[in-house]
Design an enzyme around this catalytic site. Structure first.
Site, short mmCIF file in Angstrom:
data_model
loop_
_atom_site.label_atom_id
_atom_site.label_comp_id
_atom_site.label_asym_id
_atom_site.label_seq_id
_atom_site.Cartn_x
_atom_site.Cartn_y
_atom_site.Cartn_z
N GLU A 46 64.59 -8.61 -8.02
CA GLU A 46 63.61 -8.58 -6.80
C GLU A 46 62.36 -8.50 -7.44
O GLU A 46 62.15 -8.69 -8.63
CB GLU A 46 63.76 -7.20 -5.99
CG GLU A 46 65.08 -7.13 -5.15
CD GLU A 46 64.82 -6.03 -4.09
OE1 GLU A 46 63.78 -5.54 -4.11
OE2 GLU A 46 65.78 -6.01 -3.08
N ASP A 98 68.46 -2.31 0.06
CA ASP A 98 67.57 -1.50 -1.00
C ASP A 98 67.82 0.05 -0.56
O ASP A 98 67.70 0.74 -1.47
CB ASP A 98 66.13 -1.76 -0.93
CG ASP A 98 65.82 -3.19 -1.38
OD1 ASP A 98 66.52 -3.59 -2.07
OD2 ASP A 98 64.67 -3.59 -1.11
N HIS A 140 67.24 2.86 12.45
CA HIS A 140 66.36 2.32 11.76
C HIS A 140 65.65 1.07 12.02
O HIS A 140 64.97 0.29 11.18
CB HIS A 140 66.90 2.52 10.21
CG HIS A 140 66.95 3.62 9.66
ND1 HIS A 140 67.25 4.95 10.21
CD2 HIS A 140 66.33 4.27 8.46
CE1 HIS A 140 67.09 5.98 9.44
NE2 HIS A 140 66.37 5.49 8.44
P1 FAD Z 1 70.10 0.31 14.09
O1 FAD Z 1 68.59 0.26 14.09
O2 FAD Z 1 70.79 1.66 14.91
O3 FAD Z 1 70.54 -0.82 14.95
C1 FAD Z 1 70.29 -2.13 14.66
C2 FAD Z 1 70.79 -3.27 15.79
O4 FAD Z 1 72.27 -3.20 15.54
C3 FAD Z 1 70.61 -2.80 17.30
O5 FAD Z 1 70.42 -4.07 18.00
C4 FAD Z 1 71.91 -2.31 17.46
O6 FAD Z 1 72.26 -2.35 18.78
C5 FAD Z 1 72.94 -2.95 16.74
N1 FAD Z 1 74.04 -2.15 16.11
C6 FAD Z 1 74.27 -1.03 15.55
N2 FAD Z 1 75.36 -0.69 15.01
C7 FAD Z 1 76.10 -1.71 15.67
C8 FAD Z 1 77.62 -1.75 15.22
N3 FAD Z 1 78.28 -1.01 14.92
N4 FAD Z 1 77.87 -3.11 16.19
C9 FAD Z 1 77.21 -3.90 16.33
N5 FAD Z 1 75.79 -3.84 16.64
C10 FAD Z 1 75.39 -2.54 16.11
N6 FAD Z 1 67.78 -3.98 5.67
C11 FAD Z 1 68.07 -5.06 4.66
O7 FAD Z 1 68.97 -5.97 4.75
N7 FAD Z 1 67.85 -4.83 3.40
C12 FAD Z 1 67.13 -3.64 2.87
O8 FAD Z 1 66.92 -3.39 1.88
C13 FAD Z 1 66.54 -2.76 4.06
N8 FAD Z 1 65.89 -1.57 3.54
C14 FAD Z 1 65.42 -0.88 4.65
C15 FAD Z 1 64.85 0.49 4.50
C16 FAD Z 1 64.38 1.26 5.39
C17 FAD Z 1 63.53 2.30 5.04
C18 FAD Z 1 64.50 0.84 6.79
C19 FAD Z 1 63.94 1.72 7.89
C20 FAD Z 1 65.16 -0.29 7.12
C21 FAD Z 1 65.60 -1.24 6.13
N9 FAD Z 1 66.36 -2.31 6.35
C22 FAD Z 1 66.88 -3.12 5.31
C23 FAD Z 1 66.55 -2.73 7.71
C24 FAD Z 1 67.71 -2.23 8.35
O9 FAD Z 1 69.07 -3.22 7.65
C25 FAD Z 1 68.02 -2.61 9.78
O10 FAD Z 1 66.91 -1.65 10.32
C26 FAD Z 1 69.16 -2.43 10.47
O11 FAD Z 1 68.88 -2.48 11.96
C27 FAD Z 1 69.98 -1.30 10.10
O12 FAD Z 1 69.60 -0.07 10.68
P2 FAD Z 1 70.63 0.89 11.52
O13 FAD Z 1 72.16 0.98 10.97
O14 FAD Z 1 69.88 2.32 11.66
O15 FAD Z 1 70.91 0.13 12.87
#
Ligand code: FAD
Length: 531
Positions: free
Chosen positions: A291, A179, A108
């Protein structure tokens, strides 16, 4: 074919002339029986994955939610245990030609942060997401009543929605959220994890007791505030640079049953932020969640909260003023004390300066409240409005510059360009709830705002919106607004150094210690040249 059976799949493998990866993968493909020196667990999963994903496994890992950029890994690892990941990292670390490795949570990210161009993406979901029995193994809720330490142990790959569902079965829940809950524990803890509870409990990273981490050398380390504390603080908000989180021990509290969810409309920005700041300064007698959002004249008031009639009424007001704001709050409560909620709300309303007649309330379960964005997702998906390019920009802005931000950006750049598909979040934070020792960087003021300019685009117009994001950043720089990017995206060492500010030297030292070959999370583009 042999490669697929052996556990690493690569559609691009044969055509990509990246010798270091090829030598590693060829080695895996050639050797029989499977040698003890190579990652053993890789063998177990791939047949299932081949069935699920087909031969183009890497395609899925070459894009992310942002859809602004693409980069293919040479291979994807589907681990069945943290040991598999550690073996892979150790293998790369010991190799004469090491390859980069990115943990992918739920993909994400917006700007390829979870990509591993030419390297290996670790599909964290394989550790145990989805199937209920596996999930149970990876989310445990021991309640240490004697020490009054209430926590949940969750795998780094777990989605927050699953952590919520599992903990609710025990009558507890984490206290700080995002969120949207279809994000992974490891993914948000690598950033911060923020939502309307952060003013009281801090971001998610402030609510972690302990972590299991696989470092860039392949060591499996348990860390906390007391043990291996430099790694613990470094990993939280550390953008995946120091290690892969495979387990997090997260603080929980007794879960409320119901939520009184409210929105108040403002036409005056000053009153709106004054009220937000008032609400984050009061504790128990105030809201449990605060918020805010901006609504432009052509924008749609979020229909999953407002009734159609209320939406129309709000639209008329927005058209009259050009831009309006709504403050969003929530009071958590138990059914047994429901009678107190109206009383509490009444007292709070007296303190606030919203437009008379423009207070809206809803009463929902705790789960429904926390999972609110998913309800929007369910509506947007069939309309083709979810899997589209997302040129998002998230900034932390110091309170003292919010008026300048409003004039220059909300009323300036955004309104002038009139982009109604934007959701603009404006949420106040108390700096005291953030831990200075953690890697995340925030503005140097007691109160700052998280501003999310979240725009959906088409393939034709996302570049134009992205240019507007650059314009916003330029405006802030020229006006001397000391902002920090949240979910930052920079491509030069100088920009990263500026972003980390005083934390940069420590961050580099930690990188040298825990990931000296810069193997991890290359998509962040921080350590692209030698350390
Ligand atoms: P990924 O996108 O898969 O990874 C993000 C980063 O973390 C990459 O660099 C990856 O290599 C690293 N990573 C992933 N897993 C691990 C792990 N286990 N250990 C170490 N590194 C790791 N953020 C907020 O804070 N508040 C919100 O309300 C919020 N709302 C969102 C709503 C939507 C619809 C979207 C798309 C994103 C939102 N986000 C929010 C952002 C979100 O926190 C980031 O996208 C974050 O990267 C988490 O997504 P993911 O778990 O898919 O991680």
């Amino acid at each position: 074919m042999a490669l697929r059976r052996l556990g690493l799949m690569s559609s691009t493998f044969l055509v990509m002339a990246l010798s270091f990866v090829i030598s590693f993968l060829s080695l895996l493909g050639q050797l029989r029986p499977w040698p003890a020196t190579l990652p053993q667990g890789l063998l177990s999963l791939d047949i299932a994955d081949e069935l699920h994903y087909g031969p183009n496994a890497t395609a899925r890992f070459s894009i992310d939610y942002g859809r602004l950029t693409e980069a293919a890994p040479a291979a994807v690892l589907y681990p069945s245990s943290p040991d598999d990941i550690a073996s892979l990292v150790r293998f790369s670390y010991a190799s004469p030609r090491p390859f980069v490795i990115a943990a992918r949570g739920h993909g994400h990210s917006i700007r390829g942060q979870a990509f591993a161009p030419g390297g290996v993406v670790v599909d964290m979901a394989s550790l145990g997401r989805g199937r209920r029995a596996r999930r149970r193994d990876r989310i445990k809720v021991p309640l240490d009543v004697v020490h009054r330490l209430l926590y949940v142990d969750a795998g780094g790959e777990q989605l927050w929605i699953d952590v919520l569902r599992e903990t609710l079965e025990h009558g507890v829940a984490p206290r700080s959220w995002t969120d949207y809950l279809y994000l992974t524990v490891g993914g948000t803890l690598s950033n911060a994890g923020i939502s309307g509870q952060a003013f009281r409990h801090g971001p998610q990273i402030s609510n972690v007791h302990e972590l299991d981490v696989i470092t860039g050398k392949g060591d499996m380390v348990t860390c906390s505030r007391d043990v291996n504390s430099d790694l613990f603080y470094g990993v939280l908000g550390g953008l995946g640079q120091l290690g892969i989180i495979t387990r997090a021990r997260i603080a929980v509290e007794p879960a409320p049953q119901r939520v009184r969810w409210v929105r108040f409309i403002y036409t005056d920005f000053g009153s709106f932020i004054n009220d937000q700041e008032l609400l984050i300064s009061i504790s128990e007698e105030g809201f449990d969640y605060v918020e805010g959002q901006l609504l432009m004249k052509n924008g749609a008031a979020n229909s999953s909260f407002f009734s159609e009639r209320d939406s129309e009424k709000i639209k008329v007001l927005a058209a009259e003023f050009g831009v309006i704001y709504f403050l969003e709050g929530a009071i958590y409560y138990e059914l047994a004390t429901a009678y107190l909620v109206d009383q509490k709300l009444k007292l709070l309303l007296k303190k606030l300066s919203f437009v008379p007649g423009f207070a809206f309330t809803k009463d929902v379960s705790y789960l429904r409240f926390l999972d609110r964005v998913h309800h929007d997702e369910i509506k947007l998906r069939p309309m083709g409005l979810w899997d589209v390019p997302h040129p998002w920009l998230n900034l932390f802005v110091p309170k003292s510059r919010m008026r300048d931000f409003e004039t220059g950006i909300f009323r300036g750049i955004l309104i002038e360009n009139n982009t109604p598909m934007a959701t603009v979040l404006i949420s106040p934070m108390n700096r005291s709830k953030w831990d200075e020792k953690m890697s995340v960087t925030i503005p140097d003021e007691d109160i700052f705002y998280a501003i999310g300019i979240l725009r959906s685009a088409t393939m034709d117009d996302w570049k134009h919106l992205d240019d507007q994001n650059d314009e916003i950043l330029r405006f802030c720089n020229q006006a001397g607004i000391e902002f920090k990017q949240y979910l930052p995206h920079y491509t030069t060492r100088a920009d990263w150094k500026k972003h980390f500010g005083l934390k940069w030297d420590t961050f580099v030292q930690l990188k040298r210690r825990y990931d000296p070959k810069a193997l991890l999370s290359p998509g962040q583009q921080i350590f692209t040249t030698s350390l």
